[in-house]
Design a protein around this motif. Structure first.
Motif, mmCIF file in Angstrom:
data_model
loop_
_atom_site.group_PDB
_atom_site.id
_atom_site.type_symbol
_atom_site.label_atom_id
_atom_site.label_comp_id
_atom_site.label_asym_id
_atom_site.label_seq_id
_atom_site.Cartn_x
_atom_site.Cartn_y
_atom_site.Cartn_z
ATOM 1 N N TYR A 53 -28.392 89.570 -34.171
ATOM 2 C CA TYR A 53 -27.055 89.834 -33.652
ATOM 3 C C TYR A 53 -26.288 90.754 -34.602
ATOM 4 N N ALA A 71 -21.318 89.031 -33.101
ATOM 5 C CA ALA A 71 -21.714 88.443 -31.825
ATOM 6 C C ALA A 71 -22.727 87.351 -32.128
ATOM 7 N N SER A 72 -22.728 86.350 -31.300
ATOM 8 C CA SER A 72 -23.700 85.266 -31.436
ATOM 9 C C SER A 72 -24.011 84.744 -30.037
ATOM 10 N N SER A 73 -24.969 83.837 -29.972
ATOM 11 C CA SER A 73 -25.346 83.326 -28.655
ATOM 12 C C SER A 73 -24.174 82.575 -28.041
ATOM 13 N N ARG A 81 -29.558 84.088 -22.432
ATOM 14 C CA ARG A 81 -29.893 85.043 -23.495
ATOM 15 C C ARG A 81 -29.291 86.429 -23.318
ATOM 16 N N VAL A 84 -23.471 87.165 -24.854
ATOM 17 C CA VAL A 84 -23.069 86.897 -26.229
ATOM 18 C C VAL A 84 -21.601 86.485 -26.259
ATOM 19 N N GLU A 85 -21.232 85.849 -27.351
ATOM 20 C CA GLU A 85 -19.839 85.498 -27.619
ATOM 21 C C GLU A 85 -19.386 86.294 -28.827
ATOM 22 N N ASP A 86 -18.195 86.846 -28.746
ATOM 23 C CA ASP A 86 -17.678 87.612 -29.883
ATOM 24 C C ASP A 86 -16.767 86.765 -30.751
ATOM 25 N N CYS A 111 -23.685 95.557 -28.827
ATOM 26 C CA CYS A 111 -24.287 94.547 -27.951
ATOM 27 C C CYS A 111 -24.824 95.176 -26.672
ATOM 28 N N PHE A 116 -27.656 93.358 -24.055
ATOM 29 C CA PHE A 116 -26.879 92.232 -23.539
ATOM 30 C C PHE A 116 -26.082 92.685 -22.326
ATOM 31 N N MET A 119 -20.301 89.617 -22.278
ATOM 32 C CA MET A 119 -19.714 89.153 -23.527
ATOM 33 C C MET A 119 -18.570 88.201 -23.172
ATOM 34 N N LEU A 182 -34.584 87.290 -30.947
ATOM 35 C CA LEU A 182 -33.682 86.328 -30.317
ATOM 36 C C LEU A 182 -34.414 85.563 -29.231
#
Length: 185
Positions: A53, A71-73, A81, A84-86, A111, A116, A119, A182
């Motif tokens: 990420y 960013a992460s899952s 998958r 993503v979450e910011d 991202c 991805f 978001m 990932l």
């Protein structure tokens, strides 16, 4: 305040920890009550970057960290998958100067290039400045969770916002553009 965006590195972790500490103690973006120590922030940094990420630092012309974003899952189940979450945190001296906007736009670009498709922003305290920042970047409100956190002597709502990346959900994702480190499941 000239600002340069670059990949965050382990050498930034003391400053990242200090910015996050201030946010935990004085803000509502994080629902943590006690700020994590440097070792915990290092573990979180490694977990995020180790999965591919993006983790971005905003620095001034003397390489002082002004803020960071990553960013992460959104969730860990495989069907999520493509989402993503910011997260964006700024030092007090950097707020209101457009640095959050720079970080968010860079995060969106990175991202998107990773493949991805969505978001999410999970905005603690339904903070008006964060809502306005995300709205200006094309995010839409998708929900409000009421009374989700109790901090600084009051109940806080959480705002959920979302933005499509690339083709969003209009086409099937291309698995060849997805980072292989990932979600191996």
């Amino acid at each position: 305040m000239p600002t340069l965006l670059r990949d965050a590195s382990p050498s930034d972790l003391e400053s990242i920890t200090a910015i996050y500490r201030e946010s935990v103690l004085n803000g509502v973006a994080s629902y943590e009550i006690s700020p994590p120590e440097l070792s915990e922030m290092a573990a979180r940094f490694s977990a995020i970057t180790g999965q591919g990420y993006p983790y971005i630092a905003a620095v001034d012309d003397e390489n002082r960290l002004l803020g960071y974003a990553y960013a992460s899952s959104f969730r860990t189940r495989p069907a999520y998958r493509w989402m993503v979450e910011d997260s964006i945190y700024l030092g007090p001296e950097a707020r209101g100067k457009g640095i959050g906007r720079l970080l968010l736009h860079e995060l969106i670009e990175r991202c998107t290039s990773l493949g991805f498709r969505q978001m999410a922003a999970v905005i603690g305290g339904a903070h008006p400045a964060s809502i306005a920042l995300h709205r200006s970047a094309g995010f839409e409100e998708t929900g409000r969770l009421k009374g989700t956190g109790y901090k600084h002597g009051k109940w806080l709502d959480t705002m959920i916002m979302q933005r499509a990346l690339g083709a969003g959900s209009s086409t099937d994702p291309d698995p060849t553009t997805y980072p292989g480190t990932l979600f191996n499941g």
